[in-house]
Motif scaffolding. Structure first.
Motif, PDB file in Angstrom:
ATOM      1  N   GLY A  40      27.279  11.547 -31.707  1.00 20.96           N
ATOM      2  CA  GLY A  40      28.606  10.607 -32.051  1.00 20.96           C
ATOM      3  C   GLY A  40      28.784   9.701 -30.704  1.00 20.96           C
ATOM      4  N   TYR A  41      29.167   8.432 -31.257  1.00 22.49           N
ATOM      5  CA  TYR A  41      29.627   7.382 -30.381  1.00 22.49           C
ATOM      6  C   TYR A  41      28.399   6.564 -29.562  1.00 22.49           C
ATOM      7  N   GLY A  42      27.555   7.444 -29.118  1.00 22.74           N
ATOM      8  CA  GLY A  42      26.586   6.979 -28.112  1.00 22.74           C
ATOM      9  C   GLY A  42      25.022   6.631 -28.812  1.00 22.74           C
ATOM     10  N   PRO A  43      24.313   5.505 -28.087  1.00 21.17           N
ATOM     11  CA  PRO A  43      23.263   4.994 -28.632  1.00 21.17           C
ATOM     12  C   PRO A  43      22.028   6.080 -28.475  1.00 21.17           C
ATOM     13  N   TRP A  44      21.771   7.106 -27.971  1.00 23.59           N
ATOM     14  CA  TRP A  44      20.551   8.043 -27.885  1.00 23.59           C
ATOM     15  C   TRP A  44      20.793   9.520 -28.670  1.00 23.59           C
ATOM     16  N   PRO A  45      21.350   9.512 -29.730  1.00 23.26           N
ATOM     17  CA  PRO A  45      21.296  10.798 -30.393  1.00 23.26           C
ATOM     18  C   PRO A  45      20.145  11.621 -30.298  1.00 23.26           C
ATOM     19  N   TYR A 211      34.449  22.375 -10.618  1.00 16.56           N
ATOM     20  CA  TYR A 211      34.101  21.273 -11.278  1.00 16.56           C
ATOM     21  C   TYR A 211      33.608  20.108 -10.552  1.00 16.56           C
ATOM     22  N   HIS A 212      32.900  19.343 -11.212  1.00 20.17           N
ATOM     23  CA  HIS A 212      32.158  18.171 -10.576  1.00 20.17           C
ATOM     24  C   HIS A 212      32.331  16.855 -11.605  1.00 20.17           C
ATOM     25  N   ARG A 213      32.034  15.605 -10.750  1.00 25.38           N
ATOM     26  CA  ARG A 213      31.726  14.263 -11.399  1.00 25.38           C
ATOM     27  C   ARG A 213      30.560  13.759 -10.647  1.00 25.38           C
ATOM     28  N   ILE A 214      29.962  13.010 -11.359  1.00 26.01           N
ATOM     29  CA  ILE A 214      28.681  12.227 -11.014  1.00 26.01           C
ATOM     30  C   ILE A 214      28.899  10.753 -11.674  1.00 26.01           C
ATOM     31  N   SER A 215      28.397   9.891 -10.685  1.00 26.27           N
ATOM     32  CA  SER A 215      28.187   8.666 -11.280  1.00 26.27           C
ATOM     33  C   SER A 215      27.124   8.523 -12.044  1.00 26.27           C
ATOM     34  N   TYR A 216      26.808   7.407 -12.971  1.00 27.23           N
ATOM     35  CA  TYR A 216      25.561   7.017 -13.744  1.00 27.23           C
ATOM     36  C   TYR A 216      25.525   5.571 -13.992  1.00 27.23           C
ATOM     37  N   ASP A 217      24.824   5.103 -14.510  1.00 28.91           N
ATOM     38  CA  ASP A 217      24.539   3.646 -14.788  1.00 28.91           C
ATOM     39  C   ASP A 217      25.490   3.211 -16.033  1.00 28.91           C
ATOM     40  N   ILE A 218      26.757   2.951 -16.019  1.00 31.39           N
ATOM     41  CA  ILE A 218      27.603   2.933 -17.310  1.00 31.39           C
ATOM     42  C   ILE A 218      27.205   1.495 -17.867  1.00 31.39           C
ATOM     43  N   SER A 219      26.835   0.520 -17.063  1.00 30.46           N
ATOM     44  CA  SER A 219      26.695  -0.918 -17.606  1.00 30.46           C
ATOM     45  C   SER A 219      25.335  -0.878 -18.403  1.00 30.46           C
ATOM     46  N   ALA A 220      24.465  -0.003 -18.021  1.00 34.85           N
ATOM     47  CA  ALA A 220      23.040   0.105 -18.936  1.00 34.85           C
ATOM     48  C   ALA A 220      23.537   0.743 -20.251  1.00 34.85           C
ATOM     49  N   GLN A 222      26.542   0.697 -21.821  1.00 34.10           N
ATOM     50  CA  GLN A 222      27.342  -0.413 -22.782  1.00 34.10           C
ATOM     51  C   GLN A 222      26.294  -1.623 -23.270  1.00 34.10           C
ATOM     52  N   ARG A 223      25.238  -1.792 -22.796  1.00 36.11           N
ATOM     53  CA  ARG A 223      24.312  -2.986 -23.068  1.00 36.11           C
ATOM     54  C   ARG A 223      23.626  -2.345 -24.272  1.00 36.11           C
ATOM     55  N   GLU A 224      23.170  -0.917 -24.061  1.00 36.30           N
ATOM     56  CA  GLU A 224      22.436  -0.397 -25.354  1.00 36.30           C
ATOM     57  C   GLU A 224      23.217  -0.281 -26.449  1.00 36.30           C
ATOM     58  N   GLY A 229      23.985  -2.453 -31.998  1.00 35.92           N
ATOM     59  CA  GLY A 229      25.172  -2.872 -32.877  1.00 35.92           C
ATOM     60  C   GLY A 229      26.093  -1.720 -33.273  1.00 35.92           C
ATOM     61  N   LEU A 230      26.396  -1.084 -32.184  1.00 34.38           N
ATOM     62  CA  LEU A 230      27.428   0.049 -32.457  1.00 34.38           C
ATOM     63  C   LEU A 230      28.866  -0.663 -31.963  1.00 34.38           C
ATOM     64  N   PRO A 231      29.995  -0.194 -32.312  1.00 32.03           N
ATOM     65  CA  PRO A 231      31.211  -0.904 -32.383  1.00 32.03           C
ATOM     66  C   PRO A 231      31.413  -1.355 -30.686  1.00 32.03           C
ATOM     67  N   ARG A 232      31.974  -2.560 -30.313  1.00 35.09           N
ATOM     68  CA  ARG A 232      32.030  -2.997 -28.850  1.00 35.09           C
ATOM     69  C   ARG A 232      33.034  -1.950 -28.220  1.00 35.09           C
ATOM     70  N   GLU A 233      34.360  -1.450 -28.932  1.00 32.23           N
ATOM     71  CA  GLU A 233      35.022  -0.680 -28.113  1.00 32.23           C
ATOM     72  C   GLU A 233      34.344   0.780 -27.622  1.00 32.23           C
ATOM     73  N   LEU A 234      33.266   0.945 -28.246  1.00 30.57           N
ATOM     74  CA  LEU A 234      32.635   2.309 -27.691  1.00 30.57           C
ATOM     75  C   LEU A 234      31.900   1.999 -26.342  1.00 30.57           C
ATOM     76  N   ALA A 235      31.642   0.814 -26.193  1.00 28.55           N
ATOM     77  CA  ALA A 235      30.955   0.361 -24.888  1.00 28.55           C
ATOM     78  C   ALA A 235      32.415   0.121 -23.819  1.00 28.55           C
ATOM     79  N   ASP A 236      33.481  -0.507 -24.082  1.00 27.81           N
ATOM     80  CA  ASP A 236      34.316  -0.886 -23.314  1.00 27.81           C
ATOM     81  C   ASP A 236      35.087   0.290 -22.780  1.00 27.81           C
ATOM     82  N   ARG A 237      35.174   1.471 -23.471  1.00 22.44           N
ATOM     83  CA  ARG A 237      36.113   2.563 -23.049  1.00 22.44           C
ATOM     84  C   ARG A 237      35.264   3.369 -21.973  1.00 22.44           C
ATOM     85  N   LEU A 238      34.038   3.264 -21.897  1.00 19.98           N
ATOM     86  CA  LEU A 238      33.221   3.833 -20.758  1.00 19.98           C
ATOM     87  C   LEU A 238      33.710   3.466 -19.388  1.00 19.98           C
TER      88      LEU A 238
END
Ligand code: ZN
Length: 242
Positions: A40-45, A211-220, A222-224, A229-238
């Motif tokens: 759902g939502y993301g480009p690598w199902p 409970y943990h959080r970890i950074s990852y390459d969000i812009s990569a 968003q570009r994918e 061709g997935l809706p742009r709002e799915l990239a923006d909200r990340l």
């Protein structure tokens, strides 16, 4: 099995999943339990399914159910529905069979795992102490894992009142006799204002949840999302974790 990685709502975000799985490995997690929504939502199902299948155990989420045709998408937002249509065109028959095979609830090691809630595994959000209390009344186990809201934390009940757990406390001691609903947060699309990937580690020997959080390459990611061709709002909200 004493140290267990708990994850949820990966939503086809492979870079976030890879970051979380390496952190879990470094933290000595022996196994991974997921609370639904691999896709759902993301480009690598397909890639997320391949990474999780065989190395983890979990339940079906509403997006997983929609992707394998077990749930209609008429209650989905237009962007979520568009993503499901795209995902269906990308998944193999084996991917679909795997998503179909996931149970709605799973009881293991004295814990219950569910995506939404025991009353509505594919639709109900546990967002407040009242819904948490109703959910606990339907569960026989004291440690319960859920997702769906994409909000890290959960609830603890002492028999009289139910209170939210603040995940910023980090590591929380699991007190015998108290009952827990634990949400590890979302790996692939957090909605609690922190865009970093969320996960938790349950240590059954020490009796703690961390409970943990970890950074990852969000812009990569968003570009994918844009590139396929997935809706742009799915990239923006990340970027904002909403
Ligand atoms: Zn989700």
């Amino acid at each position: 099995m004493t140290r267990i990685g708990i994850i949820s709502d990966i939503h086809g975000n492979l870079p976030a999943l890879e970051a979380v799985l390496s952190a879990l490995n470094a933290e000595g997690a022996e196994t991974v339990i997921f609370c639904g929504d691999l896709v759902g939502y993301g480009p690598w199902p397909g890639e997320v399914i391949a990474r999780m299948q065989g190395s983890s155990i979990g339940v079906q989420g509403n997006h997983d159910a929609a992707a394998c045709g077990a749930l209609p998408t008429n209650h989905f937002t237009p962007a979520a529905r568009a993503a499901i249509d795209w995902i269906r065109s990308r998944l193999s028959a084996a991917d679909i069979a795997y998503l179909s095979s996931l149970p709605l609830t799973r009881e293991m090691e004295g814990m219950t795992v569910v995506h939404g809630s025991p009353r509505g595994p594919l639709w109900e959000y546990i967002l407040d102490p009242w819904t948490a209390a109703e959910s606990l009344s339907l569960l026989s186990t004291d440690i319960n894992l859920f997702g769906h809201s994409h909000i890290q934390g959960g609830f603890v009940a002492d028999g009289e009142k139910v209170e939210p757990i603040d995940p910023r406390a980090g590591t929380i001691e699991l007190v015998p006799g108290l009952r827990y609903l634990i949400n590890p947060g979302s790996v692939g699309q957090p909605r609690d204002g922190d865009p970093r990937a969320a996960y938790a580690i349950l240590d059954l020997k020490q009796g703690t949840i961390a409970y943990h959080r970890i950074s990852y390459d969000i812009s990569a990611v968003q570009r994918e999302i844009i590139r396929v061709g997935l809706p742009r709002e799915l990239a923006d909200r990340l970027s904002v974790g909403r």
